[in-house]
Design a protein around this motif. Structure first.
Motif, PDB file in Angstrom:
ATOM      1  N   PRO A  82       0.600  -1.142   0.100  1.00  0.00           N
ATOM      2  CA  PRO A  82       0.071   0.053   0.086  1.00  0.00           C
ATOM      3  C   PRO A  82       0.900   1.349  -0.179  1.00  0.00           C
ATOM      4  N   GLY A  83       2.010   1.295   0.601  1.00  0.00           N
ATOM      5  CA  GLY A  83       2.869   2.256   0.734  1.00  0.00           C
ATOM      6  C   GLY A  83       3.572   2.856  -0.688  1.00  0.00           C
ATOM      7  N   ASP A  84       3.345   1.825  -1.707  1.00  0.00           N
ATOM      8  CA  ASP A  84       3.876   1.963  -3.070  1.00  0.00           C
ATOM      9  C   ASP A  84       2.929   2.893  -3.829  1.00  0.00           C
ATOM     10  N   SER A  85       1.647   3.083  -3.280  1.00  0.00           N
ATOM     11  CA  SER A  85       0.688   3.963  -4.027  1.00  0.00           C
ATOM     12  C   SER A  85       1.464   5.325  -4.226  1.00  0.00           C
ATOM     13  N   ALA A  86       1.206   5.898  -5.443  1.00  0.00           N
ATOM     14  CA  ALA A  86       1.927   7.158  -5.352  1.00  0.00           C
ATOM     15  C   ALA A  86       1.873   7.331  -7.237  1.00  0.00           C
ATOM     16  N   VAL A  87       2.339   8.518  -7.553  1.00  0.00           N
ATOM     17  CA  VAL A  87       2.519   8.765  -8.878  1.00  0.00           C
ATOM     18  C   VAL A  87       4.091   8.424  -9.407  1.00  0.00           C
ATOM     19  N   TYR A  88       4.288   7.719 -10.427  1.00  0.00           N
ATOM     20  CA  TYR A  88       5.742   7.269 -10.829  1.00  0.00           C
ATOM     21  C   TYR A  88       5.972   8.167 -12.230  1.00  0.00           C
ATOM     22  N   PHE A  89       7.134   8.596 -12.158  1.00  0.00           N
ATOM     23  CA  PHE A  89       7.410   9.379 -13.267  1.00  0.00           C
ATOM     24  C   PHE A  89       8.922   8.929 -13.682  1.00  0.00           C
ATOM     25  N   CYS A  90       9.117   8.640 -15.066  1.00  0.00           N
ATOM     26  CA  CYS A  90      10.410   8.467 -15.560  1.00  0.00           C
ATOM     27  C   CYS A  90      10.820  10.154 -16.096  1.00  0.00           C
ATOM     28  N   ALA A  91      12.151   9.588 -15.964  1.00  0.00           N
ATOM     29  CA  ALA A  91      12.861  11.202 -16.291  1.00  0.00           C
ATOM     30  C   ALA A  91      14.295  10.876 -17.183  1.00  0.00           C
ATOM     31  N   VAL A  92      14.411  11.779 -18.162  1.00  0.00           N
ATOM     32  CA  VAL A  92      15.503  11.388 -18.981  1.00  0.00           C
ATOM     33  C   VAL A  92      16.480  12.513 -18.890  1.00  0.00           C
ATOM     34  N   LEU A  93      17.901  12.389 -18.765  1.00  0.00           N
ATOM     35  CA  LEU A  93      18.879  13.339 -18.399  1.00  0.00           C
ATOM     36  C   LEU A  93      19.355  13.796 -20.224  1.00  0.00           C
ATOM     37  N   GLU A  94      18.875  14.900 -20.574  1.00  0.00           N
ATOM     38  CA  GLU A  94      19.347  15.141 -21.831  1.00  0.00           C
ATOM     39  C   GLU A  94      20.800  15.692 -21.865  1.00  0.00           C
ATOM     40  N   TYR A  95      21.545  15.700 -22.937  1.00  0.00           N
ATOM     41  CA  TYR A  95      22.883  16.225 -23.530  1.00  0.00           C
ATOM     42  C   TYR A  95      22.823  17.477 -22.686  1.00  0.00           C
ATOM     43  N   GLY A  96      23.781  17.649 -21.850  1.00  0.00           N
ATOM     44  CA  GLY A  96      24.058  18.895 -21.143  1.00  0.00           C
ATOM     45  C   GLY A  96      23.416  18.644 -19.585  1.00  0.00           C
ATOM     46  N   ASN A  97      22.196  19.355 -19.215  1.00  0.00           N
ATOM     47  CA  ASN A  97      21.694  18.791 -17.899  1.00  0.00           C
ATOM     48  C   ASN A  97      20.245  19.039 -17.758  1.00  0.00           C
ATOM     49  N   LYS A  98      19.526  19.106 -18.848  1.00  0.00           N
ATOM     50  CA  LYS A  98      18.180  19.223 -18.970  1.00  0.00           C
ATOM     51  C   LYS A  98      17.362  17.890 -18.381  1.00  0.00           C
ATOM     52  N   LEU A  99      16.537  17.825 -17.266  1.00  0.00           N
ATOM     53  CA  LEU A  99      16.153  16.396 -16.924  1.00  0.00           C
ATOM     54  C   LEU A  99      14.699  16.770 -17.246  1.00  0.00           C
ATOM     55  N   VAL A 100      14.290  15.812 -18.216  1.00  0.00           N
ATOM     56  CA  VAL A 100      12.887  16.004 -18.566  1.00  0.00           C
ATOM     57  C   VAL A 100      11.978  14.661 -18.174  1.00  0.00           C
ATOM     58  N   PHE A 101      10.740  14.979 -17.718  1.00  0.00           N
ATOM     59  CA  PHE A 101       9.869  14.101 -17.041  1.00  0.00           C
ATOM     60  C   PHE A 101       8.757  13.517 -17.939  1.00  0.00           C
ATOM     61  N   GLY A 102       8.405  12.307 -17.871  1.00  0.00           N
ATOM     62  CA  GLY A 102       7.389  11.768 -18.628  1.00  0.00           C
ATOM     63  C   GLY A 102       6.029  12.116 -17.959  1.00  0.00           C
ATOM     64  N   ALA A 103       4.989  11.559 -18.698  1.00  0.00           N
ATOM     65  CA  ALA A 103       3.698  11.970 -18.164  1.00  0.00           C
ATOM     66  C   ALA A 103       3.243  11.638 -16.778  1.00  0.00           C
ATOM     67  N   GLY A 104       3.817  10.665 -16.164  1.00  0.00           N
ATOM     68  CA  GLY A 104       3.351   9.975 -14.968  1.00  0.00           C
ATOM     69  C   GLY A 104       2.260   8.851 -14.941  1.00  0.00           C
ATOM     70  N   THR A 105       2.613   8.092 -14.170  1.00  0.00           N
ATOM     71  CA  THR A 105       1.466   6.804 -14.111  1.00  0.00           C
ATOM     72  C   THR A 105       1.074   6.592 -12.464  1.00  0.00           C
ATOM     73  N   ILE A 106      -0.326   6.641 -12.333  1.00  0.00           N
ATOM     74  CA  ILE A 106      -0.809   6.738 -11.056  1.00  0.00           C
ATOM     75  C   ILE A 106      -0.807   4.997 -10.523  1.00  0.00           C
ATOM     76  N   LEU A 107      -0.247   4.790  -9.367  1.00  0.00           N
ATOM     77  CA  LEU A 107      -0.065   3.289  -9.071  1.00  0.00           C
ATOM     78  C   LEU A 107      -1.244   3.318  -7.808  1.00  0.00           C
ATOM     79  N   ARG A 108      -1.965   2.606  -7.926  1.00  0.00           N
ATOM     80  CA  ARG A 108      -3.185   2.333  -6.991  1.00  0.00           C
ATOM     81  C   ARG A 108      -3.020   0.743  -6.536  1.00  0.00           C
ATOM     82  N   VAL A 109      -2.718   0.684  -5.237  1.00  0.00           N
ATOM     83  CA  VAL A 109      -2.729  -0.648  -4.587  1.00  0.00           C
ATOM     84  C   VAL A 109      -3.773  -0.939  -3.957  1.00  0.00           C
ATOM     85  N   LYS A 110      -4.395  -2.071  -4.039  1.00  0.00           N
ATOM     86  CA  LYS A 110      -5.691  -2.362  -3.513  1.00  0.00           C
ATOM     87  C   LYS A 110      -5.442  -3.513  -2.659  1.00  0.00           C
ATOM     88  N   SER A 111      -5.857  -3.243  -1.168  1.00  0.00           N
ATOM     89  CA  SER A 111      -5.428  -4.182   0.042  1.00  0.00           C
ATOM     90  C   SER A 111      -6.594  -5.366  -0.293  1.00  0.00           C
TER      91      SER A 111
END
Lengths: 111, 113
Positions: A82-111
């Motif tokens: 249940p503590g894993d319930s959150a939004v998860y983002f991937c992020a990619v470091l571009e050449y240089g130092n720009k860190l770009v995020f993906g759209a996000g996935t909501i993870l819902r854990v059912k007990s």
């Protein structure tokens, strides 16, 4: 510029099951990838990272897989809690130092 | 454990007013960032800062935005004339050089009324 996106906006899993969250990226020159977890009202928190010279990296209950051929990244969470319930983002470091995020996935854990 | 700190946690301002969001990055970090997150949406890159100058900025970061590192510890984001659509969470982040993760603060919730 970099474009990062996710396949699934919401993922619901049963407690104890494994979770897989996916991410696609567009820039084949990207060489560093990060997964972040964001709980409600908080900033993104680092989970695990991987460099492009690897295709798999394991942490505690989490594994990141990188497929450079198809420019795909995934996060696997074993024995989801249940503590894993959150939004998860991937992020990619571009050449240089720009860190770009993906759209996000909501993870819902059912007990 | 070192952390990125942001103040204030919540700021309410009237449209057209100037706001300054403050951040204290981790002390030995070299790259500093501001991001914006509208409620329920993705984390959007605004600007990166290295060696006392902007190194990258997004289309969102127009002339109404500016960043400054006025001393050795603070990193600020200024919005000169706020608009309703500036309402969002603003996150500061910092990281070391090379392929390393960025550490994020807890954010400032900006509400423009």
């Amino acid at each position: 510029g970099e474009s990062v996106g996710l396949h699934l906006p919401t993922l619901s899993v049963q407690e104890g099951d494994n979770s897989i969250i996916n991410c696609a990226y567009s820039n084949s020159a990207s060489d560093y990838f990060i997964w972040y977890k964001q709980e409600s009202g908080k900033g993104p928190q680092f989970i695990i990272d991987i460099r492009s010279n690897m295709d798999k990296r394991q942490g505690q209950r989490v594994t990141v897989l990188l497929n450079k051929t198809v420019k795909h990244l995934s996060l696997q969470i074993a024995a989801t809690q249940p503590g894993d319930s959150a939004v998860y983002f991937c992020a990619v470091l571009e050449y240089g130092n720009k860190l770009v995020f993906g759209a996000g996935t909501i993870l819902r854990v059912k007990s | 454990e070192p952390e990125v700190t942001q103040t204030p946690s919540h700021q309410v301002t009237q449209m057209g007013q100037e706001v300054i969001l403050r951040c204290v990055p981790i002390s030995n970090h070299l790259y500093f960032y501001w991001y914006r997150q509208i409620l329920g949406q993705k984390v959007e890159f605004l600007v990166s800062f290295y060696n006392n100058e902007i190194s990258e900025k997004s289309e969102i970061f127009d002339d109404q935005f500016s960043v400054e590192r006025p001393d050795g510890s603070n990193f600020t984001l200024k919005i000169r004339s706020t608009k309703l659509e500036d309402s969002a969470m603003y996150f500061c982040a910092s990281r070391k050089t090379g392929p390393t993760e960025a550490f994020f603060g807890q954010g400032t919730r900006l509400t423009v009324v």
